[in-house]
Design a protein around this motif. Sequence first.
Motif, PDB file in Angstrom:
ATOM      1  N   ASN A 162       0.836  -1.195   0.000  1.00 15.51           N
ATOM      2  CA  ASN A 162       0.000   0.000   0.000  1.00 15.51           C
ATOM      3  C   ASN A 162       0.878   1.254   0.000  1.00 15.51           C
ATOM      4  O   ASN A 162       0.596   2.217  -0.695  1.00 15.51           O
ATOM      5  N   ARG A 163       1.968   1.249   0.769  1.00 13.59           N
ATOM      6  CA  ARG A 163       2.879   2.380   0.828  1.00 13.59           C
ATOM      7  C   ARG A 163       3.607   2.575  -0.498  1.00 13.59           C
ATOM      8  O   ARG A 163       3.818   3.684  -0.942  1.00 13.59           O
ATOM      9  N   ARG A 164       4.010   1.479  -1.143  1.00 14.45           N
ATOM     10  CA  ARG A 164       4.710   1.558  -2.412  1.00 14.45           C
ATOM     11  C   ARG A 164       3.845   2.200  -3.481  1.00 14.45           C
ATOM     12  O   ARG A 164       4.308   2.972  -4.300  1.00 14.45           O
ATOM     13  N   ARG A 165       2.603   1.875  -3.516  1.00 11.60           N
ATOM     14  CA  ARG A 165       1.704   2.415  -4.534  1.00 11.60           C
ATOM     15  C   ARG A 165       1.475   3.913  -4.345  1.00 11.60           C
ATOM     16  O   ARG A 165       1.362   4.648  -5.297  1.00 11.60           O
ATOM     17  N   SER A 166       1.400   4.415  -3.150  1.00 11.03           N
ATOM     18  CA  SER A 166       1.062   5.815  -2.925  1.00 11.03           C
ATOM     19  C   SER A 166       2.286   6.706  -2.794  1.00 11.03           C
ATOM     20  O   SER A 166       2.151   7.874  -2.512  1.00 11.03           O
ATOM     21  N   SER A 167       3.474   6.167  -2.981  1.00  8.94           N
ATOM     22  CA  SER A 167       4.674   6.969  -2.807  1.00  8.94           C
ATOM     23  C   SER A 167       4.961   7.881  -4.006  1.00  8.94           C
ATOM     24  O   SER A 167       5.792   8.762  -3.915  1.00  8.94           O
ATOM     25  N   GLY A 168       4.296   7.728  -5.139  1.00  7.16           N
ATOM     26  CA  GLY A 168       4.539   8.577  -6.309  1.00  7.16           C
ATOM     27  C   GLY A 168       3.981   9.976  -6.123  1.00  7.16           C
ATOM     28  O   GLY A 168       3.168  10.235  -5.257  1.00  7.16           O
ATOM     29  N   VAL A 169       4.455  10.904  -6.951  1.00  8.16           N
ATOM     30  CA  VAL A 169       3.978  12.292  -6.895  1.00  8.16           C
ATOM     31  C   VAL A 169       2.627  12.347  -7.582  1.00  8.16           C
ATOM     32  O   VAL A 169       2.460  11.861  -8.700  1.00  8.16           O
ATOM     33  N   PRO A 170       1.640  12.926  -6.930  1.00 10.71           N
ATOM     34  CA  PRO A 170       0.302  13.011  -7.529  1.00 10.71           C
ATOM     35  C   PRO A 170       0.308  13.848  -8.811  1.00 10.71           C
ATOM     36  O   PRO A 170       1.116  14.761  -8.977  1.00 10.71           O
ATOM     37  N   VAL A 171      -0.608  13.534  -9.692  1.00  5.48           N
ATOM     38  CA  VAL A 171      -0.721  14.219 -10.987  1.00  5.48           C
ATOM     39  C   VAL A 171      -0.935  15.717 -10.803  1.00  5.48           C
ATOM     40  O   VAL A 171      -0.383  16.539 -11.532  1.00  5.48           O
ATOM     41  N   GLY A 172      -1.694  16.107  -9.827  1.00  2.00           N
ATOM     42  CA  GLY A 172      -1.956  17.528  -9.566  1.00  2.00           C
ATOM     43  C   GLY A 172      -0.682  18.312  -9.297  1.00  2.00           C
ATOM     44  O   GLY A 172      -0.525  19.440  -9.756  1.00  2.00           O
ATOM     45  N   ARG A 173       0.250  17.687  -8.581  1.00  4.81           N
ATOM     46  CA  ARG A 173       1.526  18.370  -8.315  1.00  4.81           C
ATOM     47  C   ARG A 173       2.351  18.505  -9.581  1.00  4.81           C
ATOM     48  O   ARG A 173       3.032  19.503  -9.771  1.00  4.81           O
ATOM     49  N   TRP A 174       2.334  17.506 -10.451  1.00  3.87           N
ATOM     50  CA  TRP A 174       3.051  17.605 -11.724  1.00  3.87           C
ATOM     51  C   TRP A 174       2.481  18.745 -12.577  1.00  3.87           C
ATOM     52  O   TRP A 174       3.237  19.471 -13.228  1.00  3.87           O
ATOM     53  N   ILE A 175       1.185  18.912 -12.560  1.00 12.03           N
ATOM     54  CA  ILE A 175       0.565  19.995 -13.323  1.00 12.03           C
ATOM     55  C   ILE A 175       1.008  21.343 -12.762  1.00 12.03           C
ATOM     56  O   ILE A 175       1.376  22.251 -13.513  1.00 12.03           O
ATOM     57  N   ILE A 176       1.020  21.463 -11.446  1.00 13.11           N
ATOM     58  CA  ILE A 176       1.452  22.720 -10.818  1.00 13.11           C
ATOM     59  C   ILE A 176       2.915  23.005 -11.156  1.00 13.11           C
ATOM     60  O   ILE A 176       3.272  24.132 -11.515  1.00 13.11           O
ATOM     61  N   VAL A 177       3.766  22.003 -11.080  1.00 16.91           N
ATOM     62  CA  VAL A 177       5.183  22.177 -11.415  1.00 16.91           C
ATOM     63  C   VAL A 177       5.333  22.585 -12.881  1.00 16.91           C
ATOM     64  O   VAL A 177       6.114  23.475 -13.224  1.00 16.91           O
ATOM     65  N   GLY A 178       4.574  21.952 -13.758  1.00 20.13           N
ATOM     66  CA  GLY A 178       4.635  22.297 -15.182  1.00 20.13           C
ATOM     67  C   GLY A 178       4.195  23.731 -15.450  1.00 20.13           C
ATOM     68  O   GLY A 178       4.844  24.462 -16.209  1.00 20.13           O
ATOM     69  N   VAL A 179       3.103  24.141 -14.818  1.00 21.75           N
ATOM     70  CA  VAL A 179       2.609  25.515 -14.997  1.00 21.75           C
ATOM     71  C   VAL A 179       3.634  26.512 -14.467  1.00 21.75           C
ATOM     72  O   VAL A 179       3.924  27.529 -15.106  1.00 21.75           O
ATOM     73  N   LEU A 180       4.208  26.243 -13.308  1.00 25.16           N
ATOM     74  CA  LEU A 180       5.226  27.133 -12.745  1.00 25.16           C
ATOM     75  C   LEU A 180       6.447  27.230 -13.655  1.00 25.16           C
ATOM     76  O   LEU A 180       7.031  28.301 -13.821  1.00 25.16           O
ATOM     77  N   PHE A 181       6.831  26.110 -14.248  1.00 24.30           N
ATOM     78  CA  PHE A 181       7.965  26.114 -15.174  1.00 24.30           C
ATOM     79  C   PHE A 181       7.671  26.985 -16.402  1.00 24.30           C
ATOM     80  O   PHE A 181       8.506  27.786 -16.817  1.00 24.30           O
ATOM     81  N   VAL A 182       6.481  26.852 -16.972  1.00 22.42           N
ATOM     82  CA  VAL A 182       6.099  27.651 -18.136  1.00 22.42           C
ATOM     83  C   VAL A 182       6.073  29.142 -17.778  1.00 22.42           C
ATOM     84  O   VAL A 182       6.558  29.988 -18.530  1.00 22.42           O
ATOM     85  N   VAL A 183       5.539  29.481 -16.626  1.00 20.83           N
ATOM     86  CA  VAL A 183       5.509  30.877 -16.164  1.00 20.83           C
ATOM     87  C   VAL A 183       6.934  31.405 -16.004  1.00 20.83           C
ATOM     88  O   VAL A 183       7.243  32.526 -16.414  1.00 20.83           O
TER      89      VAL A 183
END
Length: 176
Positions: free
Chosen positions: A8-29
Motif C-alpha cells: 500500500n505504501r509503495r503504490r502511494s509513494s509517487g507524486v500526484p498528478v496535480g503536483r506535476w501539473i502545478i510544477v509544469g505551470v510554474l515552469f512555463v511561467v
Amino acid sequence: MSLSRSENRRRSSGVPVGRWIIVGVLFVVLVCISFVLYIRSAEADYRAEANQAIRTAKQEAGLKKTDEAIKHVWDDTVWVVTGKDADGNDIFVWELPDGTVTKEKAADGLAKSQAVSRFREENGNLQIVRIIPGWFQGQPVWEIRYESDPSTDRETIVFYSFKDGAKLKTYDLPGK
C-alpha cells in the motif's frame, strides 16, 4: 484480498498528478518571465539612447511634444526626433554624433507623402519596404528602401533631399 502495508505504501509513494501539473505551470511561467526580462534587457540600450535623443531635442531644439525618435544608420548614426514646438508646428530634429543639432519645420521640407509620390513617379508601384528620415551627404534626407526585383527579393535604397526633394543617390543591395 487486501494489500499489505508495504504494498500500500509503495503504490502511494509517487507524486500526484496535480503536483506535476502545478510544477509544469510554474515552469512555463518562469520561462515566460525569463523571456520578457531578456527582451527588455536586450533593448534597454536602444531605449536609453532614444530617451537621450528626445531629451536633447527638447533642450536644444525646443520641442514641447515628441512623436517618435528614429535611429538612422548610414555613414553616421543619427537620431531623428519628430514632434511639435511651442507654436504647434511639426518639427524634425536631426542629432549628429558630434553633438550638432539640425532643426527643420516639416512644412519647409519634403513631406513623407511627397517623397513617396516622387518615388512612385520614378519607379511605378514597386513595393516600399520602409521610409524613414535620415542623414546622408551632410544633409537631412528621406531614405526609401524598396524591393527592386520582387522575384529575387533584391532591395534598393534611394535617398531624397529633405529640403528640395532632389534624388541624391541610389544603392542596389545584394540579394538575400
